[in-house]
Design a protein around this motif. Structure first.
Motif, PDB file in Angstrom:
ATOM      1  N   ARG A 179      -9.193 -24.181  53.743  1.00 38.65           N
ATOM      2  CA  ARG A 179      -7.974 -23.718  52.949  1.00 38.65           C
ATOM      3  C   ARG A 179      -6.845 -24.046  53.833  1.00 38.65           C
ATOM      4  N   VAL A 180      -6.945 -24.349  55.004  1.00 33.00           N
ATOM      5  CA  VAL A 180      -5.608 -24.772  55.683  1.00 33.00           C
ATOM      6  C   VAL A 180      -5.524 -26.288  55.415  1.00 33.00           C
ATOM      7  N   THR A 181      -6.541 -26.974  55.271  1.00 35.17           N
ATOM      8  CA  THR A 181      -6.368 -28.504  54.929  1.00 35.17           C
ATOM      9  C   THR A 181      -5.682 -28.437  53.536  1.00 35.17           C
ATOM     10  N   LEU A 182      -6.407 -27.692  52.751  1.00 39.53           N
ATOM     11  CA  LEU A 182      -5.854 -27.820  51.105  1.00 39.53           C
ATOM     12  C   LEU A 182      -4.390 -27.448  51.154  1.00 39.53           C
ATOM     13  N   ALA A 183      -4.037 -26.547  52.036  1.00 37.24           N
ATOM     14  CA  ALA A 183      -2.665 -25.966  51.691  1.00 37.24           C
ATOM     15  C   ALA A 183      -1.769 -26.821  52.517  1.00 37.24           C
ATOM     16  N   LEU A 184      -1.991 -27.585  53.460  1.00 38.61           N
ATOM     17  CA  LEU A 184      -1.388 -28.956  54.230  1.00 38.61           C
ATOM     18  C   LEU A 184      -1.215 -29.906  53.232  1.00 38.61           C
ATOM     19  N   GLN A 189       3.103 -32.968  49.720  1.00 39.60           N
ATOM     20  CA  GLN A 189       3.492 -33.894  48.540  1.00 39.60           C
ATOM     21  C   GLN A 189       5.247 -33.483  48.472  1.00 39.60           C
ATOM     22  N   SER A 190       5.613 -32.225  48.831  1.00 35.88           N
ATOM     23  CA  SER A 190       6.974 -32.018  48.744  1.00 35.88           C
ATOM     24  C   SER A 190       7.822 -31.832  49.796  1.00 35.88           C
ATOM     25  N   MET A 191       7.108 -31.908  51.323  1.00 34.46           N
ATOM     26  CA  MET A 191       7.761 -31.636  52.550  1.00 34.46           C
ATOM     27  C   MET A 191       7.630 -32.894  53.325  1.00 34.46           C
ATOM     28  N   SER A 192       8.244 -32.686  54.552  1.00 31.10           N
ATOM     29  CA  SER A 192       8.023 -33.722  55.487  1.00 31.10           C
ATOM     30  C   SER A 192       6.982 -32.999  56.346  1.00 31.10           C
ATOM     31  N   PRO A 193       5.878 -33.738  57.156  1.00 31.82           N
ATOM     32  CA  PRO A 193       4.932 -33.098  57.981  1.00 31.82           C
ATOM     33  C   PRO A 193       5.213 -32.177  58.853  1.00 31.82           C
ATOM     34  N   ALA A 194       6.641 -32.189  59.330  1.00 27.95           N
ATOM     35  CA  ALA A 194       7.007 -30.975  60.223  1.00 27.95           C
ATOM     36  C   ALA A 194       7.060 -29.905  59.476  1.00 27.95           C
ATOM     37  N   LYS A 195       7.815 -29.880  58.669  1.00 36.97           N
ATOM     38  CA  LYS A 195       7.915 -28.727  57.574  1.00 36.97           C
ATOM     39  C   LYS A 195       6.874 -28.135  56.910  1.00 36.97           C
ATOM     40  N   ALA A 196       5.937 -29.031  56.400  1.00 41.61           N
ATOM     41  CA  ALA A 196       4.673 -28.470  56.107  1.00 41.61           C
ATOM     42  C   ALA A 196       3.750 -27.768  57.079  1.00 41.61           C
ATOM     43  N   ALA A 197       3.701 -28.484  58.239  1.00 36.99           N
ATOM     44  CA  ALA A 197       2.997 -27.614  59.463  1.00 36.99           C
ATOM     45  C   ALA A 197       3.614 -26.473  59.428  1.00 36.99           C
ATOM     46  N   LEU A 198       5.058 -26.226  59.761  1.00 41.94           N
ATOM     47  CA  LEU A 198       5.730 -24.971  59.929  1.00 41.94           C
ATOM     48  C   LEU A 198       5.226 -24.065  58.862  1.00 41.94           C
ATOM     49  N   GLU A 199       5.224 -24.418  57.525  1.00 47.16           N
ATOM     50  CA  GLU A 199       5.231 -23.321  56.565  1.00 47.16           C
ATOM     51  C   GLU A 199       3.773 -23.053  56.349  1.00 47.16           C
ATOM     52  N   VAL A 200       2.708 -24.059  56.729  1.00 47.43           N
ATOM     53  CA  VAL A 200       1.506 -23.466  56.437  1.00 47.43           C
ATOM     54  C   VAL A 200       0.763 -22.607  57.687  1.00 47.43           C
ATOM     55  N   ALA A 201       1.394 -23.089  58.933  1.00 46.11           N
ATOM     56  CA  ALA A 201       1.173 -22.173  60.087  1.00 46.11           C
ATOM     57  C   ALA A 201       1.690 -20.671  59.790  1.00 46.11           C
ATOM     58  N   LYS A 202       2.789 -20.540  59.242  1.00 46.65           N
ATOM     59  CA  LYS A 202       3.251 -19.232  59.169  1.00 46.65           C
ATOM     60  C   LYS A 202       2.383 -18.313  58.067  1.00 46.65           C
ATOM     61  N   ILE A 203       1.746 -19.230  57.166  1.00 44.70           N
ATOM     62  CA  ILE A 203       0.700 -18.413  56.196  1.00 44.70           C
ATOM     63  C   ILE A 203      -0.498 -17.993  56.882  1.00 44.70           C
ATOM     64  N   GLY A 205      -0.903 -17.526  60.172  1.00 49.35           N
ATOM     65  CA  GLY A 205      -0.997 -17.013  61.473  1.00 49.35           C
ATOM     66  C   GLY A 205      -1.327 -18.185  62.490  1.00 49.35           C
ATOM     67  N   LEU A 206      -0.915 -19.369  62.255  1.00 48.89           N
ATOM     68  CA  LEU A 206      -1.197 -20.474  63.461  1.00 48.89           C
ATOM     69  C   LEU A 206      -0.153 -21.075  63.898  1.00 48.89           C
ATOM     70  N   GLN A 207      -0.284 -22.005  64.820  1.00 51.99           N
ATOM     71  CA  GLN A 207       1.070 -22.435  65.399  1.00 51.99           C
ATOM     72  C   GLN A 207       1.278 -23.976  64.832  1.00 51.99           C
ATOM     73  N   LYS A 208       2.580 -24.263  64.591  1.00 54.98           N
ATOM     74  CA  LYS A 208       2.865 -25.544  63.929  1.00 54.98           C
ATOM     75  C   LYS A 208       2.238 -26.629  64.781  1.00 54.98           C
ATOM     76  N   ARG A 209       2.271 -26.558  65.807  1.00 55.40           N
ATOM     77  CA  ARG A 209       1.719 -27.974  66.855  1.00 55.40           C
ATOM     78  C   ARG A 209       0.130 -28.119  66.489  1.00 55.40           C
ATOM     79  N   GLN A 210      -0.748 -26.929  66.051  1.00 56.31           N
ATOM     80  CA  GLN A 210      -1.885 -27.173  65.787  1.00 56.31           C
ATOM     81  C   GLN A 210      -2.236 -28.036  64.345  1.00 56.31           C
ATOM     82  N   LEU A 211      -1.227 -28.031  63.671  1.00 58.23           N
ATOM     83  CA  LEU A 211      -1.269 -28.631  62.333  1.00 58.23           C
ATOM     84  C   LEU A 211      -0.340 -29.918  62.176  1.00 58.23           C
ATOM     85  N   TYR A 212       0.403 -30.206  63.020  1.00 61.82           N
ATOM     86  CA  TYR A 212       1.310 -31.253  62.861  1.00 61.82           C
ATOM     87  C   TYR A 212       0.704 -32.860  62.644  1.00 61.82           C
ATOM     88  N   ASP A 213      -0.255 -33.063  63.616  1.00 64.49           N
ATOM     89  CA  ASP A 213      -1.065 -34.281  63.317  1.00 64.49           C
ATOM     90  C   ASP A 213      -1.663 -34.494  62.105  1.00 64.49           C
TER      91      ASP A 213
END
Length: 223
Positions: A179-184, A189-203, A205-213
């Motif tokens: 579900r995390v990968t699908l959300a990312l 598609q509409s955000m920068s990688p940094a913004k996408a990682a931040l928003e999905v992390a909030k949804i 309960g994860l950390q942005k750094r875990q999703l940025y790469d």
């Protein structure tokens, strides 16, 4: 107050137009919650008369600072509904909100409120902040069942209560969850990688750094 506001507000506006200065003091704190003062502010703005503010104590903001939950996303929802069915509906919605939800509640209804929370969102973390800035100020946290036990052992709570609900721990999933990968993939598609990682992390309960790469890789793959 509510009973004479309609008659008093025109008089206040008239005095201001004559060059007077009037102070509005709210005994409900900041903002003007359950206080007729907001109607006066509305009328003054409609009349294009200047309104200035000296910041005062804000129980919701204090509770947000003291609850120790992430404070980068929050919503203030006023008083919870007094009826159980409506209250359960609102509490269920807080479990779907990724940030902190702040409410006022009466000490007479706090146990009923926590009983409803235990039914619809038992894993959500809750902070009770009461009597803020006063002699018996107190902040206690736990899930609904834990707080119910604490309050019943005391024989109830007194004073003005602000509640903070945070579903983050309950919503947290494994970083490799599909579900995390699908959300990312959708977010990039509409955000920068940094913004996408931040928003999905909030949804989730994860950390942005875990999703940025992963967000960067998905962004490149989408081109």
């Amino acid at each position: 107050h509510d009973h004479n506001g309609a008659k008093v507000r025109p008089k206040v506006i008239e005095k201001l137009r004559e060059g007077g200065a009037i102070a509005l003091v709210s005994d409900a704190g900041t903002p003007l919650v359950s206080d007729p003062g907001f109607k006066l502010v509305h009328d003054l703005r409609q009349q294009q008369l200047p309104v200035h503010m000296s910041p005062g104590v804000s129980a919701p903001v204090m509770a947000l600072a003291l609850c120790s939950f992430p404070s980068d996303r929050f919503q203030f929802c006023g008083f919870l509904p007094p009826k159980s069915a409506a209250r359960q509906m609102v509490l269920a919605q807080t479990a779907e909100y990724s940030g902190v939800s702040l409410f006022f509640e009466s000490p007479k209804r706090i146990e009923k409120c926590l009983e409803d929370a235990d039914r619809v969102c038992p894993d959500v973390q809750i902070t009770i902040a009461r009597e803020l800035t006063k002699r018996f100020e107190e902040v206690i946290s736990g899930n609904a069942q834990e707080l119910l036990q604490e309050i019943r052992q005391r024989g109830g709570l007194k004073g003005e209560i602000t509640l903070a609900f945070w579903p983050g721990a309950a919503r947290q999933v494994d970083v490799d969850d599909e579900r995390v990968t699908l959300a990312l993939a959708e977010a990039v598609q509409s955000m920068s990688p940094a913004k996408a990682a931040l928003e999905v992390a909030k949804i989730f309960g994860l950390q942005k750094r875990q999703l940025y790469d992963r967000a960067v890789a998905l962004k490149k793959a989408a081109k």
